[in-house]
Scaffold this motif. Structure first.
Motif, PDB file in Angstrom:
ATOM      1  N   GLN A   1      -5.315   0.082   1.408  1.00 54.88           N
ATOM      2  CA  GLN A   1      -5.546   1.381   0.785  1.00 54.88           C
ATOM      3  C   GLN A   1      -6.830   2.045   1.277  1.00 54.88           C
ATOM      4  O   GLN A   1      -6.805   3.179   1.760  1.00 54.88           O
ATOM      5  CB  GLN A   1      -5.588   1.255  -0.750  1.00 54.88           C
TER       6      GLN A   1
ATOM      7  N   ASP B   1      -3.960   7.275  -3.916  1.00 54.33           N
ATOM      8  CA  ASP B   1      -3.426   5.910  -3.935  1.00 54.33           C
ATOM      9  C   ASP B   1      -2.438   5.788  -5.096  1.00 54.33           C
ATOM     10  O   ASP B   1      -2.808   5.903  -6.255  1.00 54.33           O
ATOM     11  CB  ASP B   1      -4.567   4.911  -4.099  1.00 54.33           C
TER      12      ASP B   1
ATOM     13  N   SER C   1      -0.225   3.073  -5.167  1.00 52.82           N
ATOM     14  CA  SER C   1       0.320   1.743  -4.901  1.00 52.82           C
ATOM     15  C   SER C   1       0.876   1.059  -6.141  1.00 52.82           C
ATOM     16  O   SER C   1       1.839   0.300  -6.045  1.00 52.82           O
ATOM     17  CB  SER C   1      -0.758   0.855  -4.270  1.00 52.82           C
TER      18      SER C   1
ATOM     19  N   THR D   1       0.863  -1.175   0.000  1.00 57.24           N
ATOM     20  CA  THR D   1       0.000   0.000   0.000  1.00 57.24           C
ATOM     21  C   THR D   1       0.899   1.224   0.000  1.00 57.24           C
ATOM     22  O   THR D   1       1.824   1.326   0.809  1.00 57.24           O
ATOM     23  CB  THR D   1      -0.900   0.006   1.246  1.00 57.24           C
TER      24      THR D   1
END
Length: 158
Positions: free
Chosen positions: A60, A77, A79, A12
């Motif tokens: 997340q 986000d 990731s 994450t």
């Protein structure tokens, strides 16, 4: 073997913009070129009001909600943007010195150091830990980085 590289897949990674505050997720914010850890997360200083939160895979949505409730100005986000590699072993810093201009001597870059730099002409985020280093490299450079790392490590692998 005196150098070991292990990918930490699907971590994450959340970019957080913060107007004010002293902590995120119960962890004190790091100062410039530093990171802090606690409560299952690493918080990396990326700029004056920008932090990168790293956590285990799949957190997340949970962390985004908490961060927004804590007053983060923006949470994104990211990731899928970077590959995370943990480099350990007695020669980990020596391997990185082959392509990195950052002085990795423990007196200059102690554990907790976090910098954005170039490694073999590839932009990375470098975290210095007690047991080695964590390197975040853009997904599009992952194959190049892996090949460079294998070549730079040859003299240290028995």
């Amino acid at each position: 073997m005196t150098v070991d590289a292990v990918e930490e897949p699907f971590r994450t990674q959340l970019t957080v913009r913060l107007r004010n505050g002293h902590a995120l997720l119960g962890v004190d914010l790091p100062g410039p070129c530093r990171f802090t850890s606690g409560n299952g997360v690493d918080i990396l200083w990326m700029g004056p009001d920008e932090y990168l939160v790293l956590a285990e895979p799949g957190r997340q949505a949970e962390l985004e909600t908490v961060l927004r409730n804590e007053g983060a100005a923006a949470v994104t986000d990211v990731s899928a943007q970077r590959v995370t590699v943990r480099l350990t072993g007695e020669h980990a810093r020596d391997v990185l010195a082959h392509g990195c201009a950052i002085d990795l001597d423990p007196a200059v870059s102690p554990p907790g150091t976090c910098v954005q730099t170039l490694l073999a002409r590839t932009g990375i985020v470098l975290m210095v830990r007690d047991e080695g280093c964590t390197i975040l490299v853009r997904q599009s450079f992952a194959n190049y980085f892996a090949a460079w790392l294998a070549d730079a490590s040859l003299e240290y692998v028995s």
